[in-house]
Design a protein around this motif. Structure first.
Motif, PDB file in Angstrom:
ATOM      1  N   ILE A 130       7.097   6.661  -2.039  1.00  0.00           N
ATOM      2  CA  ILE A 130       5.761   6.426  -1.474  1.00  0.00           C
ATOM      3  C   ILE A 130       5.583   7.237  -0.193  1.00  0.00           C
ATOM      4  O   ILE A 130       4.552   7.885   0.009  1.00  0.00           O
ATOM      5  CB  ILE A 130       5.526   4.921  -1.212  1.00  0.00           C
ATOM      6  CG1 ILE A 130       5.399   4.168  -2.534  1.00  0.00           C
ATOM      7  CG2 ILE A 130       4.277   4.712  -0.361  1.00  0.00           C
ATOM      8  CD1 ILE A 130       5.353   2.662  -2.390  1.00  0.00           C
ATOM      9  N   GLU A 153      -3.213   6.629   3.997  1.00  0.00           N
ATOM     10  CA  GLU A 153      -2.939   6.544   2.559  1.00  0.00           C
ATOM     11  C   GLU A 153      -1.567   5.932   2.298  1.00  0.00           C
ATOM     12  O   GLU A 153      -1.396   5.147   1.369  1.00  0.00           O
ATOM     13  CB  GLU A 153      -3.029   7.923   1.921  1.00  0.00           C
ATOM     14  CG  GLU A 153      -4.432   8.469   1.836  1.00  0.00           C
ATOM     15  CD  GLU A 153      -4.471   9.850   1.215  1.00  0.00           C
ATOM     16  OE1 GLU A 153      -3.408  10.422   0.928  1.00  0.00           O
ATOM     17  OE2 GLU A 153      -5.585  10.355   1.020  1.00  0.00           O
ATOM     18  N   ALA A 210      -0.865   2.585   0.202  1.00  0.00           N
ATOM     19  CA  ALA A 210       0.048   2.603  -0.948  1.00  0.00           C
ATOM     20  C   ALA A 210       1.162   1.570  -0.783  1.00  0.00           C
ATOM     21  O   ALA A 210       1.513   0.860  -1.732  1.00  0.00           O
ATOM     22  CB  ALA A 210       0.647   3.999  -1.124  1.00  0.00           C
ATOM     23  N   TRP A 256       1.945  -1.695  -3.057  1.00  0.00           N
ATOM     24  CA  TRP A 256       3.291  -1.929  -3.593  1.00  0.00           C
ATOM     25  C   TRP A 256       3.795  -3.331  -3.218  1.00  0.00           C
ATOM     26  O   TRP A 256       4.352  -4.041  -4.040  1.00  0.00           O
ATOM     27  CB  TRP A 256       4.254  -0.864  -3.091  1.00  0.00           C
ATOM     28  CG  TRP A 256       5.650  -1.049  -3.552  1.00  0.00           C
ATOM     29  CD1 TRP A 256       6.142  -0.751  -4.809  1.00  0.00           C
ATOM     30  CD2 TRP A 256       6.741  -1.590  -2.824  1.00  0.00           C
ATOM     31  NE1 TRP A 256       7.466  -1.078  -4.863  1.00  0.00           N
ATOM     32  CE2 TRP A 256       7.872  -1.592  -3.656  1.00  0.00           C
ATOM     33  CE3 TRP A 256       6.878  -2.068  -1.529  1.00  0.00           C
ATOM     34  CZ2 TRP A 256       9.100  -2.054  -3.239  1.00  0.00           C
ATOM     35  CZ3 TRP A 256       8.110  -2.529  -1.117  1.00  0.00           C
ATOM     36  CH2 TRP A 256       9.209  -2.522  -1.973  1.00  0.00           C
TER      37      TRP A 256
END
Length: 58
Positions: free
Chosen positions: A34, A43, A47, A51
């Protein structure tokens, strides 16, 4: 317990990250992937949040 005692969204997110980390500490490659895939800090944070949400739900 973390969700019930959190007083802010930041505490809730941090608690979720802690739970996900404890649960998936044998999978550090996911976090590394990631971080490498999402160079932009916003971002990357989004992310990781996704997750954590998915990891916490399973």
């Amino acid at each position: 317990m973390v969700a019930a005692t959190s007083r802010s969204s930041a505490q809730l997110i941090a608690g979720g990250m802690l739970l996900a980390h404890r649960r998936h500490r044998s999978d550090p490659s996911t976090l590394s992937l990631i971080r490498k895939a999402f160079i932009d800090a916003r971002e990357c944070g989004l992310a990781m949040g996704i997750w954590v949400a998915v990891a916490s739900a399973t």
